[in-house]
Design an enzyme around this catalytic site. Structure first.
Site, PDB file in Angstrom:
ATOM      1  N   ASP A 152      -0.441   5.211   1.092  1.00 41.34           N
ATOM      2  CA  ASP A 152      -0.546   6.010   1.981  1.00 41.34           C
ATOM      3  C   ASP A 152      -0.462   5.529   3.311  1.00 41.34           C
ATOM      4  OD1 ASP A 152      -0.867   8.417   0.155  1.00 41.34           O
ATOM      5  OD2 ASP A 152      -2.536   7.024  -0.857  1.00 41.34           O
ATOM      6  N   ASP A 199       0.974  -1.286  -0.001  1.00 41.34           N
ATOM      7  CA  ASP A 199       0.105   0.094   0.046  1.00 41.34           C
ATOM      8  C   ASP A 199       0.842   1.153   0.035  1.00 41.34           C
ATOM      9  OD1 ASP A 199      -2.214   1.796   0.724  1.00 41.34           O
ATOM     10  OD2 ASP A 199      -1.532   1.813   2.681  1.00 41.34           O
TER      11      ASP A 199
END
Ligand code: XBP
Ligand code: MG
Length: 258
Positions: A12, A10
């Site tokens: 953020d 991922d």
């Protein structure tokens, strides 16, 4: 048992703490540019993060303030604000307002050296991902990833598993051959619903959340001399996550589900 072949990150909150000093600031700058008196302080923004995706977050905020987001004018406003927000966000990245979390650069390099594949599955836009990689790791870093699955290429954003399904299809791998790294409850849900073993490094907006289904929850990936703390799951003997630990976690999670 399937061998670990790829690691899916991922962006953020996982690669970097982008939200508080990056996305939030960029949203506020876009609101100011548009002559709006909206301002998201750090606490407001933490609550707004329950809605994933920048455009979706703006729409949610407008609805909270009684605006009809289905009107064409409001839809156009959302798109305009989001475009301006992306421009501000990339400028912030280029200015170094956001840096990678501890252990991220080290682990990316170790994964490459070990011959495992790298991929990204994120809610944010591809241009934001590339700007972060280039600013923090140099122009070549975007080519380290066999797949950058980002933003609006799927119908449903996290917590739906769509972006992980898309990423696995592009990699040509089964979920059992990969491990995902996430920082949030919606991200964990997306990854586990796609069948992935998921390691969580909780961050400023997600510490204290309950990450049921994660193979392990840590405060960071750890660095030599700056060990990580295990919040749940297996304790890391070396105080950090390297390829050896990723393989161990992957194996452990597949033993548990057998
Ligand atoms: C991150 C997000 C993103 C960013 C903003 O979720 O929800 O929306 O906050 O990015 P995750 P955009 O880490 O689970 O992928 O404004 O480009 O959508
Ligand atoms: Mg995240």
């Amino acid at each position: 048992m399937a061998k670990l072949k790829a690691v899916i990150f991922d962006v953020d909150g996982t690669l970097a703490e982008t939200e508080r000093d990056g996305h939030r600031v960029a949203f506020n700058r876009a609101f100011r540019d548009a002559g709006l008196d909206w301002y998201w302080n750090e606490d407001d923004y933490g609550r707004l993060l329950q809605v994933t995706g920048g455009k979706e977050r703006i729409a949610h905020y407008m609805q909270l303030h009684g605006m009809d987001v289905n009107q064409a004018g409001q839809q156009a406003l959302i798109l305009r604000l989001h475009r301006d927000k992306t421009r501000h966000y990339i400028a912030l990245l280029q200015a170094g307002a956001v840096t990678l979390r501890p252990g991220v650069a080290r682990l990316l390099r170790e994964i490459r050296q070990a011959g495992l594949r790298l991929a990204i599955a994120t809610t944010t836009t591809r241009e934001n991902v590339i700007a972060l990689l280039v600013a923090q790791l140099g122009p070549e870093a975007r080519h380290w990833f066999d797949c950058i699955a980002a933003g609006d290429i799927v119908d449903e954003k996290k917590p739906a598993p769509d972006i992980y399904h898309y990423c696995l299809a592009r990699l040509g791998l089964d979920a059992a051959e990969c491990i995902a790294l996430e920082d949030s409850v919606p991200g964990l849900q997306a990854a586990t619903d796609a069948g992935l073993t998921t390691l969580v490094t909780s961050g400023i907006y997600t510490q204290g959340d309950s990450f049921d289904g994660a193979v392990c929850v840590l405060d960071t990936l750890g660095e030599p001399g700056h060990p990580c703390t295990t919040l749940s799951g297996m304790a890391m003997k070396r105080g950090l996550i390297g390829v050896h630990e990723l393989k161990e976690l992957h194996e452990q999670s597949h033993k548990q589900t057998r």
